[in-house]
Design a protein around this motif. Sequence first.
Motif, PDB file in Angstrom:
ATOM      1  N   PRO A 176       0.802  -1.226   0.000  1.00 32.71           N
ATOM      2  CA  PRO A 176       0.000   0.000   0.000  1.00 32.71           C
ATOM      3  C   PRO A 176       0.838   1.282   0.000  1.00 32.71           C
ATOM      4  N   ILE A 177       2.006   1.249   0.635  1.00 34.28           N
ATOM      5  CA  ILE A 177       2.888   2.423   0.596  1.00 34.28           C
ATOM      6  C   ILE A 177       3.376   2.647  -0.828  1.00 34.28           C
ATOM      7  N   LYS A 178       3.805   1.571  -1.460  1.00 38.87           N
ATOM      8  CA  LYS A 178       4.291   1.655  -2.841  1.00 38.87           C
ATOM      9  C   LYS A 178       3.199   2.207  -3.752  1.00 38.87           C
ATOM     10  N   ASP A 179       1.984   1.709  -3.596  1.00 40.57           N
ATOM     11  CA  ASP A 179       0.867   2.163  -4.436  1.00 40.57           C
ATOM     12  C   ASP A 179       0.525   3.629  -4.170  1.00 40.57           C
ATOM     13  N   GLU A 180       0.446   4.002  -2.898  1.00 41.22           N
ATOM     14  CA  GLU A 180       0.075   5.376  -2.552  1.00 41.22           C
ATOM     15  C   GLU A 180       1.098   6.398  -3.019  1.00 41.22           C
ATOM     16  N   MET A 181       2.375   6.072  -2.833  1.00 37.17           N
ATOM     17  CA  MET A 181       3.428   7.046  -3.121  1.00 37.17           C
ATOM     18  C   MET A 181       4.090   6.832  -4.476  1.00 37.17           C
ATOM     19  N   GLY A 182       3.687   5.796  -5.201  1.00 35.72           N
ATOM     20  CA  GLY A 182       4.264   5.525  -6.511  1.00 35.72           C
ATOM     21  C   GLY A 182       5.754   5.222  -6.449  1.00 35.72           C
ATOM     22  N   LEU A 183       6.146   4.371  -5.514  1.00 38.31           N
ATOM     23  CA  LEU A 183       7.562   4.081  -5.285  1.00 38.31           C
ATOM     24  C   LEU A 183       8.026   2.894  -6.108  1.00 38.31           C
ATOM     25  N   SER A 184       9.314   2.884  -6.385  1.00 37.69           N
ATOM     26  CA  SER A 184       9.937   1.746  -7.059  1.00 37.69           C
ATOM     27  C   SER A 184      10.390   0.728  -6.011  1.00 37.69           C
ATOM     28  N   VAL A 191      13.390  -0.280  -5.660  1.00 37.04           N
ATOM     29  CA  VAL A 191      14.656   0.245  -5.121  1.00 37.04           C
ATOM     30  C   VAL A 191      14.373   1.246  -4.006  1.00 37.04           C
ATOM     31  N   GLN A 192      13.378   2.103  -4.199  1.00 38.09           N
ATOM     32  CA  GLN A 192      13.025   3.053  -3.144  1.00 38.09           C
ATOM     33  C   GLN A 192      12.520   2.322  -1.899  1.00 38.09           C
ATOM     34  N   LEU A 193      11.721   1.295  -2.092  1.00 42.59           N
ATOM     35  CA  LEU A 193      11.259   0.504  -0.945  1.00 42.59           C
ATOM     36  C   LEU A 193      12.428  -0.142  -0.217  1.00 42.59           C
ATOM     37  N   SER A 194      13.421  -0.596  -0.977  1.00 43.55           N
ATOM     38  CA  SER A 194      14.563  -1.238  -0.328  1.00 43.55           C
ATOM     39  C   SER A 194      15.328  -0.251   0.540  1.00 43.55           C
ATOM     40  N   LEU A 195      15.397   1.012   0.127  1.00 40.99           N
ATOM     41  CA  LEU A 195      16.076   2.006   0.964  1.00 40.99           C
ATOM     42  C   LEU A 195      15.238   2.328   2.203  1.00 40.99           C
ATOM     43  N   ILE A 196      13.926   2.388   2.051  1.00 39.71           N
ATOM     44  CA  ILE A 196      13.062   2.585   3.223  1.00 39.71           C
ATOM     45  C   ILE A 196      13.279   1.427   4.195  1.00 39.71           C
ATOM     46  N   GLY A 197      13.330   0.223   3.671  1.00 40.24           N
ATOM     47  CA  GLY A 197      13.518  -0.958   4.514  1.00 40.24           C
ATOM     48  C   GLY A 197      14.880  -1.035   5.167  1.00 40.24           C
ATOM     49  N   SER A 198      15.905  -0.538   4.496  1.00 43.35           N
ATOM     50  CA  SER A 198      17.262  -0.672   5.026  1.00 43.35           C
ATOM     51  C   SER A 198      17.762   0.560   5.773  1.00 43.35           C
ATOM     52  N   ALA A 199      17.106   1.705   5.661  1.00 49.34           N
ATOM     53  CA  ALA A 199      17.561   2.921   6.351  1.00 49.34           C
ATOM     54  C   ALA A 199      17.668   2.689   7.852  1.00 49.34           C
ATOM     55  N   PHE A 200      16.710   1.962   8.387  1.00 44.51           N
ATOM     56  CA  PHE A 200      16.729   1.626   9.810  1.00 44.51           C
ATOM     57  C   PHE A 200      18.034   0.913  10.173  1.00 44.51           C
ATOM     58  N   MET A 201      18.356  -0.141   9.434  1.00 44.11           N
ATOM     59  CA  MET A 201      19.514  -0.970   9.782  1.00 44.11           C
ATOM     60  C   MET A 201      20.846  -0.257   9.572  1.00 44.11           C
ATOM     61  N   TYR A 202      20.938   0.577   8.552  1.00 46.97           N
ATOM     62  CA  TYR A 202      22.176   1.347   8.355  1.00 46.97           C
ATOM     63  C   TYR A 202      22.468   2.189   9.596  1.00 46.97           C
ATOM     64  N   VAL A 203      21.464   2.922  10.037  1.00 43.19           N
ATOM     65  CA  VAL A 203      21.661   3.808  11.183  1.00 43.19           C
ATOM     66  C   VAL A 203      21.811   3.006  12.473  1.00 43.19           C
ATOM     67  N   TYR A 204      21.025   1.965  12.632  1.00 46.71           N
ATOM     68  CA  TYR A 204      21.100   1.109  13.820  1.00 46.71           C
ATOM     69  C   TYR A 204      22.523   0.547  13.968  1.00 46.71           C
ATOM     70  N   ALA A 205      23.076   0.044  12.881  1.00 52.32           N
ATOM     71  CA  ALA A 205      24.422  -0.544  12.917  1.00 52.32           C
ATOM     72  C   ALA A 205      25.486   0.499  13.250  1.00 52.32           C
ATOM     73  N   LEU A 206      25.339   1.683  12.678  1.00 55.82           N
ATOM     74  CA  LEU A 206      26.322   2.740  12.943  1.00 55.82           C
ATOM     75  C   LEU A 206      26.198   3.298  14.360  1.00 55.82           C
ATOM     76  N   ALA A 207      24.980   3.365  14.868  1.00 55.00           N
ATOM     77  CA  ALA A 207      24.757   3.940  16.195  1.00 55.00           C
ATOM     78  C   ALA A 207      25.023   2.953  17.329  1.00 55.00           C
ATOM     79  N   GLY A 208      25.040   1.655  17.051  1.00 54.64           N
ATOM     80  CA  GLY A 208      25.226   0.651  18.094  1.00 54.64           C
ATOM     81  C   GLY A 208      26.459   0.851  18.957  1.00 54.64           C
TER      82      GLY A 208
END
Length: 186
Positions: A34-42, A44-61
Motif C-alpha cells: 500500500p505504501i508503494k501504491d500510494e506514493m508511486g515508489l519503485s 529500489v526506493q522501498l529497499s532504501l526505506i527498509g534498510s535505512a533503519f539498519m544502516y543507522v542502527y548498525a552505525l549507532a550501536g
Amino acid sequence: MNNKNYKWVVVGLLWFVCFFNYADRQAIFSVFTPIKDEMGLSDVQLSLIGSAFMYVYALAGPLAGIIGDRLSRKFLIIGGLVFWSLVTVGTALATNYWHLVLVRALEGFGEAFYFPASMALISSYHGPDTKSRAMGIHQSSVYAGTIAGGAVSGFMGQHHGWRSSFVLFGSLGVLLGVVLLVALKE
C-alpha cells in the motif's frame, strides 16, 4: 518488593520494551504494497526505506554502548523507547518517500540505545545462577515482537489503512515509557 522478585519484574518490563522494539521495526514490511501504491515508489526506493533503519542502527550501536557505560541505563531505555515510539507515530504522518527514509533512520537511531542498556541492566540484577534464564526470557520478546509487528501491521493495514499500526504501536510505546518511569529502577 524484595530484590529476588524485582529482578524478574525488570525482565518482564524489558520484555515489553523489546517487544515494541521489534514490532515497530517489522511493521513497515507488511505494508510495503500500500505504501508503494500510494506514493508511486519503485522497488529500489522501498529497499532504501527498509534498510535505512539498519544502516543507522548498525552505525549507532557502538556509540550507544559507549554512552550506555556513562549514563543511566534507565534513562537510555526510557528515552530510547519514547523517542522511537514518537518516530513510529511520525511514520504514520509521512507524506512522501524522503519522510519515510528519515523516520526509518531516526527509528534505527532510537532503537540502537535499547540493547546495550537493557543487557547491562539485566546483568546488574541477575548473577551467574539466573542470568542466562533472564536473557533467554528477554530474548523471546525479539521473536514475539517480530511476529506481532508483521501480523498486526498487515491486519490493520488491510482493514484501517497502512498508517494505523504505526499510531497503535507508537502510542502503546509512549504509554509503556510512562509505566517505566514509575516501575523501572536502576
